[in-house]
Design a protein around this motif. Structure first.
Motif, mmCIF file in Angstrom:
data_model
loop_
_atom_site.group_PDB
_atom_site.id
_atom_site.type_symbol
_atom_site.label_atom_id
_atom_site.label_comp_id
_atom_site.label_asym_id
_atom_site.label_seq_id
_atom_site.Cartn_x
_atom_site.Cartn_y
_atom_site.Cartn_z
ATOM 1 N N THR A 251 26.262 39.421 23.755
ATOM 2 C CA THR A 251 27.362 39.996 24.531
ATOM 3 C C THR A 251 28.713 39.461 24.073
ATOM 4 O O THR A 251 28.870 38.254 23.809
ATOM 5 N N CYS A 252 29.683 40.353 24.036
ATOM 6 C CA CYS A 252 31.044 39.951 23.695
ATOM 7 C C CYS A 252 31.669 39.095 24.794
ATOM 8 O O CYS A 252 32.719 38.477 24.583
ATOM 9 N N SER A 380 36.075 39.185 30.835
ATOM 10 C CA SER A 380 35.900 39.681 32.202
ATOM 11 C C SER A 380 35.571 41.167 32.183
ATOM 12 O O SER A 380 34.710 41.639 32.944
ATOM 13 N N ILE A 381 36.245 41.915 31.323
ATOM 14 C CA ILE A 381 35.945 43.336 31.162
ATOM 15 C C ILE A 381 34.498 43.525 30.743
ATOM 16 O O ILE A 381 33.760 44.342 31.307
ATOM 17 N N GLY A 382 34.070 42.747 29.753
ATOM 18 C CA GLY A 382 32.695 42.867 29.260
ATOM 19 C C GLY A 382 31.670 42.563 30.327
ATOM 20 O O GLY A 382 30.653 43.256 30.458
ATOM 21 N N ASP A 383 31.938 41.525 31.116
ATOM 22 C CA ASP A 383 30.999 41.162 32.174
ATOM 23 C C ASP A 383 30.937 42.262 33.238
ATOM 24 O O ASP A 383 29.847 42.643 33.692
ATOM 25 N N ASN A 388 27.976 46.895 35.666
ATOM 26 C CA ASN A 388 28.111 48.231 36.224
ATOM 27 C C ASN A 388 27.495 49.308 35.338
ATOM 28 O O ASN A 388 27.852 50.485 35.411
ATOM 29 N N GLY A 389 26.530 48.889 34.525
ATOM 30 C CA GLY A 389 25.744 49.836 33.738
ATOM 31 C C GLY A 389 26.487 50.508 32.601
ATOM 32 O O GLY A 389 26.082 51.572 32.138
ATOM 33 N N ARG A 390 27.580 49.886 32.152
ATOM 34 C CA ARG A 390 28.341 50.454 31.041
ATOM 35 C C ARG A 390 28.130 49.619 29.786
ATOM 36 O O ARG A 390 27.768 48.442 29.863
#
Length: 405
Positions: A251-252, A380-383, A388-390
């Protein structure tokens, strides 16, 4: 009563240039001079520094008397661009080709600097090229006009007051003439673009003439840059970082200087150097950090603590990356980024700030809602995306903006 009312209106209204100049002269005499005197500045030096100097009201980030600090509309409305824009080949190519040309001409000096300070010549050359075009950039401002204006009117008065007093100390001690105190619009001096406090801490006499001359001496300029980096912790023998391939399984959101791992541990997760070379043995045993300035919308890197030392020169991920990448190209030829910089989804900095405020409401630490997505915002965006399934991209987009409104 009418006279008092008129006086109050005059005080509250934005001041005219003439009245601001009167206030500036009063501030110099009653506020700045006593502190300068206490620090050992002579009246002759003080008067010479400000002779004919008036506030330059065209400088940015000023708060005029009677006005309140405000966020410039231009900044709020600015388009949010890809970090890749920072690496235009015109700019990067000029630094790398210019650096290579000067590497040969200054080989002896650069070798001596690397031996003494442990900073590779390519890094020093890249900073020199980026900051002042290898000394070609003109310094159009009077440094005391800039620093005086900002110490009197800027949003960061105390910081510039400290720099102004340091500039006076430079002249008082005979380290530089009053006439030579020319600067950028931000008050930065000489070929390394040092603020006065940095000059006093880091400027080095490396050509042996008895004075540190960052205006005219190439050896002094290069050694002063290296000394600056050493002061902030440059680790001798370590690289700044490596471009890598990041598997989808990693994960980024692991990005950041507070989420370090041994580089061998990153490699065990499937992260590899682009081009197929293994990480150097000495680096594999040491700590590294994931750095993705555009999330999965651009190249990925495993960086070392030296990357964050480069950020001390200019608090920006893309600046540090420019210097590291430029240094590599100076040393090894035109090896460009393998990863591509993707396009941005038609956003403004105000949109990014909206996303940041939305994430803050959900409990995320985004490093502040300033419209600039640093590593805390990106991860934070990545998490949030993953939860949220994205697909976790760790980069702002219109879908996220809609979700955060």
């Amino acid at each position: 009563m009418a006279t008092l009312a008129a006086a109050l209106i005059a005080f509250a209204a934005p001041a005219s240039a003439a009245r601001i100049d009167d206030q500036f002269q009063a501030w110099l005499a009653k506020d700045l001079w006593p502190e300068a005197k206490a620090k050992g500045i002579s009246k002759a030096t003080f008067d010479a520094a400000f002779q004919g100097v008036s506030p330059n009201l065209k400088l940015p980030d000023l708060v005029l008397p009677g006005e309140k600090p405000k966020t410039p509309k231009k900044q709020h409305q600015a388009e949010f661009g890809s970090p890749g824009n920072y690496f235009s080949e015109k700019t990067l190519g000029a630094v790398t080709s210019g650096g290579r040309a000067r590497a040969g001409a200054n080989a002896k000096t650069l070798a001596a600097i690397e031996k003494r300070f442990g900073v590779p010549g390519g890094v020093v050359l890249a900073i020199w090229g980026r900051e002042s075009g290898f000394g070609a950039a003109k310094m159009p401002y009077d440094a005391f006009e800039v620093l005086g204006t900002k110490a009197f009117l800027a949003t960061r008065k105390e910081m510039f007051r400290k720099e102004l007093l340091a500039g006076l100390e430079m002249v008082e001690r005979g380290l530089v003439s009053r006439k030579a105190m020319r600067s950028s619009w931000a008050g930065a001096l000489g070929q390394p673009q040092f603020l006065p406090t940095s000059f006093l801490k880091h400027a080095v006499d490396f050509d042996g003439d008895g004075r540190a001359d960052i205006w005219n001496s190439t050896p002094d300029t290069l050694a002063s840059i290296a000394n600056y980096l050493v002061h902030y912790g440059w680790a001798k023998g370590r690289d700044w970082g490596f471009e890598v391939s990041l598997p989808e399984s990693v994960t980024c959101a692991l990005e950041g200087p507070d989420q370090g791992k041994k580089i061998s541990d990153w490699a065990a997760m499937g992260i590899t150097r682009v081009g197929g070379k293994p990480f150097p043995q000495n680096e594999a045993r040491a700590e590294g950090f994931l750095m993705m300035p555009a999330g999965r919308n651009g190249p990925a890197f495993i960086v070392t603590p030296n990357f964050y030392v480069l950020k001390e020169y200019n608090e920006s991920d893309v600046y540090a990356l420019f210097i590291g990448h430029g240094a590599d190209r100076i040393a090894s030829g035109d090896r460009r980024f393998v990863g591509n910089w993707g396009k941005v989804d038609g956003l403004y900095r105000s949109d990014v700030a909206t996303m940041q405020r939305g994430l803050e409401k959900l409990g995320y630490d985004v490093g502040g809602a300033d419209g600039l997505p640093g590593f805390k915002t990106r991860r934070s965006i990545g998490d949030w995306q993953a939860k949220n399934g994205r697909a976790a991209t760790c980069f702002p987009d219109k879908g996220l903006l809609e979700a955060m409104r």
